[in-house]
Write an enzyme that holds these catalytic residues in place. Structure first.
Site, PDB file in Angstrom:
ATOM      1  N   VAL A 150       0.841  -1.198   0.000  1.00 19.78           N
ATOM      2  CA  VAL A 150       0.000   0.000   0.000  1.00 19.78           C
ATOM      3  C   VAL A 150       0.877   1.249   0.000  1.00 19.78           C
ATOM      4  O   VAL A 150       0.595   2.231  -0.697  1.00 19.78           O
ATOM      5  CB  VAL A 150      -0.956   0.004   1.215  1.00 19.78           C
ATOM      6  CG1 VAL A 150      -1.719   1.316   1.301  1.00 19.78           C
ATOM      7  CG2 VAL A 150      -1.917  -1.172   1.144  1.00 19.78           C
ATOM      8  N   CYS A 164     -10.479  -2.542   3.008  1.00 23.82           N
ATOM      9  CA  CYS A 164     -10.521  -2.405   1.546  1.00 23.82           C
ATOM     10  C   CYS A 164     -11.812  -2.940   0.933  1.00 23.82           C
ATOM     11  O   CYS A 164     -12.289  -2.405  -0.072  1.00 23.82           O
ATOM     12  CB  CYS A 164      -9.317  -3.084   0.908  1.00 23.82           C
ATOM     13  SG  CYS A 164      -9.095  -4.807   1.391  1.00 23.82           S
ATOM     14  N   HIS A 202     -10.830  -5.443  -5.973  1.00 23.94           N
ATOM     15  CA  HIS A 202     -11.910  -6.247  -5.421  1.00 23.94           C
ATOM     16  C   HIS A 202     -13.184  -5.987  -6.221  1.00 23.94           C
ATOM     17  O   HIS A 202     -13.427  -4.864  -6.669  1.00 23.94           O
ATOM     18  CB  HIS A 202     -12.191  -5.863  -3.967  1.00 23.94           C
ATOM     19  CG  HIS A 202     -11.122  -6.273  -2.995  1.00 23.94           C
ATOM     20  ND1 HIS A 202     -10.097  -7.127  -3.309  1.00 23.94           N
ATOM     21  CD2 HIS A 202     -10.934  -5.930  -1.683  1.00 23.94           C
ATOM     22  CE1 HIS A 202      -9.325  -7.310  -2.246  1.00 23.94           C
ATOM     23  NE2 HIS A 202      -9.809  -6.591  -1.247  1.00 23.94           N
TER      24      HIS A 202
END
EC number: 1.2.1.11
Lengths: 352, 352
Positions: free
Chosen positions: B17, B132, B257
């Site tokens: 990240v 997330c 995602h």
């Protein structure tokens, strides 16, 4: 009682489902007398092995159904639409795995573990086999429905490439090879799309991706696959008021569909009781111990017959709902196996 | 009004990240004065590029926060738990991307497009960045909630390997290479499991498979990831009565995602109005024309900032429900970008 074993015709013997069908038929003894293999004229003359014997594939023609008791069809909708009635006219019971007759009110839609009694009423001489996605869950859902009575079903699918036939499998393997060597892919918009080459039957790359589309466009933006899950679940369960919402998504798996299901019932449910009930249901295997990494995954259960269920939980915010994860081999229970089971129910009547 | 630009510390600058964070910080001008990079002593001394300049990474220590206005944390829960309060004591506002403080009632959980006002109240000097998976949908869901008021949310996720960090990415790439060359895999139970080698952070093979598990085991069989989606959605939307059911599943995608969502509201909904409303929402892009193969897929939108929404349908059997498919880059909006946006909201207060 006749001692003659019934004659079976397998129409579409050379396709992806047909191949699994010959495998299943070879593992079952004393059900069928003659097994006749039938395919399009293009594939006729091929020799395939069933029950250890080589059998020559015959071209699809009306005469091929003479003397046949049960004719299984694993062919495209338009071929079934034309030929299943021909088989029925010639005296065979047609067991059809296409979408051509599933919603016909005069054709029963049968999953033997759920509604085998419906196979007996067949005014058109045709019994339909459900869509593979519905079949990947309905045996387990049917067992829960019997106990608790379903009101709502939300389904999100993780569907394998083989749902699009052998071409789907081949394209996923080609794409997987293409993306395997470049370790930078999947990080910039469209880099996978540029790398995979042919999309084949899929509307977007399938390797290193998921694709929220299966089938053709139906009313109000729903896909044909989503409408099948809804309409067929209602018909099989004999529950025309069941509320169903499905989102069907293709994933980079060769064979075996998986589903996340949120099911709401008329009464409060309990995960332990639901687990016991599923474990006792014919055709269902419970694999549910996440602490021990025990839950079904498509690659682990492919090639097996049951519907696998795991992640069985009562919903945190609704004591009348269960959350589940299910896997079923879409070429076996999702297609060939269920067709074979229906055919055996019919054969049982004929010989019994 | 001060003309000094605020000083930023990036703690965890060398992780998956952190790397995306430096990229995002480099694309934004005139927000920060000094940018201090901080990591574990093991990574200290490394030189990383941010805004075109090389900066030496400093080891995590209390003094590193002296003179810092905002300190971003992209580190494991236990590191945040110890060090975010240290940064706050030294006068910095800590913006934390771990799970350590998200459900602390004295710590706001902020998504700037949804509840930026809540970033202003921070009794502990800490603001939390959501998980997330929640972030991959909540901007779009928040826009719908404002218009129709949510009552129920069912979520089935398709989560990328990078949710398990760089190790997750590496393992998926290794597994993909291993399964790419053998064109028989994925057809027999466990053949993929035998071929993939190391499972890494995943409890089952991820290549040519999907895995219905993410995180650790929580109450009644739910995973930590599933509980986060529920608890964080309720907190961000300020809706403690929202009923949420989530099933979280890992898929063989590198980054981004995806989620199938079935959302039920207080009032009847209409797909066209919902589509317009989402198209007008900041941070959301609608891509929804299935006839033209237009819907978001992870591999197509990876590396971009917005939440992408497609497959927007009113449920067939419930006029108060919508079915949607969403994608969001879990390293950008799902982590680094949202953290950067929160930090900018705080910086705006400091300089405004």
């Amino acid at each position: 009682m006749s001692t003659r074993l019934p004659t079976l015709a397998v129409v579409g013997a050379t396709g992806a489902v047909g191949t699994v069908m010959l495998d299943i038929l070879s593992s079952r003894e004393n059900v069928w007398g003659e097994i006749r293999l039938v395919a399009s004229p293009r594939s006729a003359g091929k020799r395939l092995t069933v029950r250890g014997e080589e059998v020559e594939v015959q071209p699809l023609a009306p005469e091929v159904f003479d003397g046949v008791d049960v004719a299984m069809f694993d062919v495209p909708d338009e071929v079934s639409k034309e030929w299943a009635p021909v088989a029925a006219e010639r005296g065979a019971v047609a067991v059809d795995n296409s979408g051509a007759f599933r919603m016909d009110p005069q054709v029963p839609l049968v999953v033997p573990e759920v509604n085998s009694d419906q196979a007996r009423e067949r005014p058109r001489g045709i019994v339909s086999n459900p869509n593979c996605t519905t079949l990947s869950m309905i045996v387990a859902i049917g067992a829960l429905h019997r106990a608790y009575r379903l009101t709502d079903l939300f389904v999100a699918s993780y569907q394998a490439a083989s749902g699009s036939g052998q071409e789907g499998i081949d394209v996923l393997r080609d794409q997987t090879e293409k993306v395997a060597s470049d370790r930078t892919l999947g990080t910039r918009p469209g880099d996978v799309r540029s790398a995979v080459g042919e999309l084949g039957p899929f509307p977007a790359p399938l390797a290193l991706n998921v694709v929220p589309w299966a089938g053709s466009l139906k009313e109000d933006g729903h896909s044909s696959e989503e409408m099948k899950v809804r309409n067929e679940s209602r018909k099989i369960l004999g529950h025309p008021d069941l509320r169903v919402a499905a989102t069907c998504v293709r994933v980079p798996v060769i064979t075996t569909h998986a589903l996340s299901v949120h099911a709401t019932f008329d009464t409060e449910v309990d995960a332990g009781t639901a687990r016991d009930l599923l474990a006792a249901a014919p055709g269902v295997v419970v694999q549910d111990d996440p602490a021990g990494a025990e839950f079904p995954t498509p690659a682990d259960v492919v090639g097996t017959d049951p519907t696998w269920v795991g992640r069985i939980r009562r919903s945190v915010d609704d004591p009348k709902s269960l959350d589940l994860f299910l896997c079923g081999d879409n070429l076996r229970k999702g297609a060939a196996l269920n067709t074979a089971q229906i055919a055996e129910v019919v054969a049982g009547e004929l010989t019994g």
